[in-house]
Motif scaffolding. Sequence first.
Motif, mmCIF file in Angstrom:
data_model
loop_
_atom_site.group_PDB
_atom_site.id
_atom_site.type_symbol
_atom_site.label_atom_id
_atom_site.label_comp_id
_atom_site.label_asym_id
_atom_site.label_seq_id
_atom_site.Cartn_x
_atom_site.Cartn_y
_atom_site.Cartn_z
ATOM 1 N N LYS A 61 33.155 -93.551 -65.543
ATOM 2 C CA LYS A 61 33.170 -92.099 -65.338
ATOM 3 C C LYS A 61 31.766 -91.510 -65.187
ATOM 4 N N HIS A 62 30.780 -92.276 -65.539
ATOM 5 C CA HIS A 62 29.411 -91.776 -65.495
ATOM 6 C C HIS A 62 28.512 -92.758 -64.738
ATOM 7 N N THR A 63 27.339 -92.291 -64.376
ATOM 8 C CA THR A 63 26.374 -93.128 -63.676
ATOM 9 C C THR A 63 24.978 -92.870 -64.228
ATOM 10 N N ASP A 64 24.140 -93.879 -64.175
ATOM 11 C CA ASP A 64 22.726 -93.726 -64.504
ATOM 12 C C ASP A 64 21.949 -93.734 -63.193
ATOM 13 N N MET A 65 21.109 -92.731 -62.995
ATOM 14 C CA MET A 65 20.351 -92.584 -61.756
ATOM 15 C C MET A 65 18.864 -92.741 -62.056
ATOM 16 N N THR A 66 18.239 -93.753 -61.469
ATOM 17 C CA THR A 66 16.806 -93.985 -61.647
ATOM 18 C C THR A 66 16.094 -93.784 -60.315
ATOM 19 N N PHE A 67 14.969 -93.099 -60.346
ATOM 20 C CA PHE A 67 14.178 -92.904 -59.133
ATOM 21 C C PHE A 67 12.707 -92.776 -59.509
ATOM 22 N N THR A 68 11.848 -92.869 -58.513
ATOM 23 C CA THR A 68 10.409 -92.761 -58.765
ATOM 24 C C THR A 68 9.817 -91.574 -58.029
ATOM 25 N N VAL A 69 8.791 -90.987 -58.634
ATOM 26 C CA VAL A 69 7.972 -89.939 -58.042
ATOM 27 C C VAL A 69 6.522 -90.287 -58.328
ATOM 28 N N ARG A 70 5.602 -89.592 -57.698
ATOM 29 C CA ARG A 70 4.194 -89.787 -58.030
ATOM 30 C C ARG A 70 3.953 -89.326 -59.462
ATOM 31 N N SER A 71 3.092 -90.038 -60.161
ATOM 32 C CA SER A 71 2.850 -89.702 -61.572
ATOM 33 C C SER A 71 2.326 -88.285 -61.736
ATOM 34 N N THR A 72 1.552 -87.796 -60.764
ATOM 35 C CA THR A 72 1.038 -86.424 -60.848
ATOM 36 C C THR A 72 2.148 -85.389 -60.713
ATOM 37 N N GLU A 73 3.279 -85.802 -60.109
ATOM 38 C CA GLU A 73 4.399 -84.882 -59.903
ATOM 39 C C GLU A 73 5.414 -84.954 -61.041
ATOM 40 N N LEU A 74 5.214 -85.863 -62.013
ATOM 41 C CA LEU A 74 6.210 -86.051 -63.067
ATOM 42 C C LEU A 74 6.479 -84.773 -63.866
ATOM 43 N N PRO A 75 5.465 -84.041 -64.335
ATOM 44 C CA PRO A 75 5.765 -82.807 -65.090
ATOM 45 C C PRO A 75 6.599 -81.808 -64.278
ATOM 46 N N ARG A 76 6.249 -81.641 -62.989
ATOM 47 C CA ARG A 76 7.010 -80.703 -62.161
ATOM 48 C C ARG A 76 8.427 -81.204 -61.922
ATOM 49 N N ALA A 77 8.578 -82.512 -61.721
ATOM 50 C CA ALA A 77 9.917 -83.066 -61.491
ATOM 51 C C ALA A 77 10.808 -82.855 -62.705
ATOM 52 N N LEU A 78 10.261 -83.096 -63.885
ATOM 53 C CA LEU A 78 11.050 -82.897 -65.109
ATOM 54 C C LEU A 78 11.412 -81.429 -65.293
ATOM 55 N N ASP A 79 10.491 -80.546 -64.943
ATOM 56 C CA ASP A 79 10.756 -79.103 -65.050
ATOM 57 C C ASP A 79 11.864 -78.691 -64.086
ATOM 58 N N VAL A 80 11.816 -79.214 -62.841
ATOM 59 C CA VAL A 80 12.843 -78.893 -61.846
ATOM 60 C C VAL A 80 14.210 -79.381 -62.308
ATOM 61 N N LEU A 81 14.267 -80.596 -62.832
ATOM 62 C CA LEU A 81 15.541 -81.147 -63.296
ATOM 63 C C LEU A 81 16.088 -80.373 -64.489
ATOM 64 N N LYS A 82 15.210 -79.935 -65.368
ATOM 65 C CA LYS A 82 15.646 -79.150 -66.523
ATOM 66 C C LYS A 82 16.286 -77.835 -66.078
ATOM 67 N N ARG A 83 15.642 -77.192 -65.085
ATOM 68 C CA ARG A 83 16.175 -75.915 -64.605
ATOM 69 C C ARG A 83 17.470 -76.091 -63.806
ATOM 70 N N ALA A 84 17.680 -77.308 -63.245
ATOM 71 C CA ALA A 84 18.894 -77.563 -62.459
ATOM 72 C C ALA A 84 20.000 -78.190 -63.286
ATOM 73 N N LYS A 85 19.800 -78.326 -64.583
ATOM 74 C CA LYS A 85 20.753 -79.066 -65.413
ATOM 75 C C LYS A 85 22.144 -78.454 -65.407
ATOM 76 N N ALA A 86 22.229 -77.140 -65.412
ATOM 77 C CA ALA A 86 23.544 -76.491 -65.421
ATOM 78 C C ALA A 86 24.343 -76.844 -64.176
#
Length: 420
Positions: free
Chosen positions: A316-341
């Motif tokens: 019923k669930h999936t684990d999704m792994t992907f890569t981004v540039r390390s400099t973009e990691l803080p922004r990526a985590l922020d974007v995902l947090k805001r899109a969580k809903a």
Amino acid sequence: MATVVMKFGGTSVANVERIQNVARHVKREVDAGNKVAVIVSAMSGVTNQLVSWVQEASPLHDMREYDAVVATGEQVTAGLLAIALQALGVDARSWTGWQVPIETNEAHGYARISGIPATAFKAAIEGGQVAVVTGFQGIEPNSNRVATLGRGGSDTSAVAIAVALEADVCDIYTDVDGVYTTDPRIVPKARRLAKVSYEEMLEMASLGSKVLQTRSVELAMVYKMKTRVLSSFVAPEAMKAFSIENSEDIGTIVCDEDEIVEQQVVSGIAYAKDEAKVTLLKVDDKPGVAARIFGPLSDASINVDMIVQNVTPDGKHTDMTFTVRSTELPRALDVLKRAKADIGHFDIKSSADVVKISVIGVGMRSHAGVAAQMFKTLAEKGINIHAISTSEIKISVLIDAAYAELAVRTLHTAYGLDSD
């Protein structure tokens, strides 16, 4: 007479003495009667300092103001080189990106060039004046604001200006004397390639090679711009001015695949240390979930590379792994947090302690077993693979950063790339 575009990176202009050395390289071309445009980067370390100040002021900052800050480094170099050329009796002036103008889109920090309506700029070069241009930057005409092209963007500036000028060659001067089979600092037996195809160079650039920026290779490939990689640390008097006859004597030529007589199965090993891994755990396994994860990242201009999806045992669930540039990691985590809903429930893990290793070669198209050899070689050294991605001429794996140099050295030997 030829039109020559010369680009000099940060290490080549690291101080005034090196800038004076660059001026002698430029004078060599001028004395041969060639028309010359020079594109320069900021002095070595300057852009990093500017970026660190921006990050210190605010980790989540306005990218328009980021551009206003980081674009200043190249202006210093351009002015100093123009002064050094004038001291040698060469008619030269500096140009900023907005003066040329190099017009861009609105993606500040990662802008793309939309056009170079460079009437006055072209006239100055045709009149015999050396144009010293700030690389890495242009102007976004709608807002009339400076926009930068992303790290390494001076290479793209150089190729774009070469195309606009219909230049005979675009020479990229750096701290190495060409493109090598891998980083010679890691593998002393790495060999310089006399020629490399546009496609191979594009993969090398995108997969960690620091010699050329990806978009500069894309431009060169589309417009068939003759591009050479040369060393600025060879004495100017030991090098010849550009002519069609001696164009293949030195450095590495980036060219069409059919210009390369002997093509190895694997031409090079690349590595990228600026990778970060993000894993979303227990995401609902249903249609549209991938779009809800990667859509917001795309809207934020965050490039995603490797993607691995695993269905959990409950189905019923999936684990999704992907890569981004390390400099973009803080922004990526922020974007995902805001899109969580919108995405739904998930747990998240991230790590910047990973590296991407790639084997590249157009010869892989017609040879089987390249991937199997890579996996076997890494397994024999006890190196675990976290993710895999492939294209027609490359295979990339994500591994722990601690094994980066071991992996590069071992694969370089396994594919017969070591020099005698």
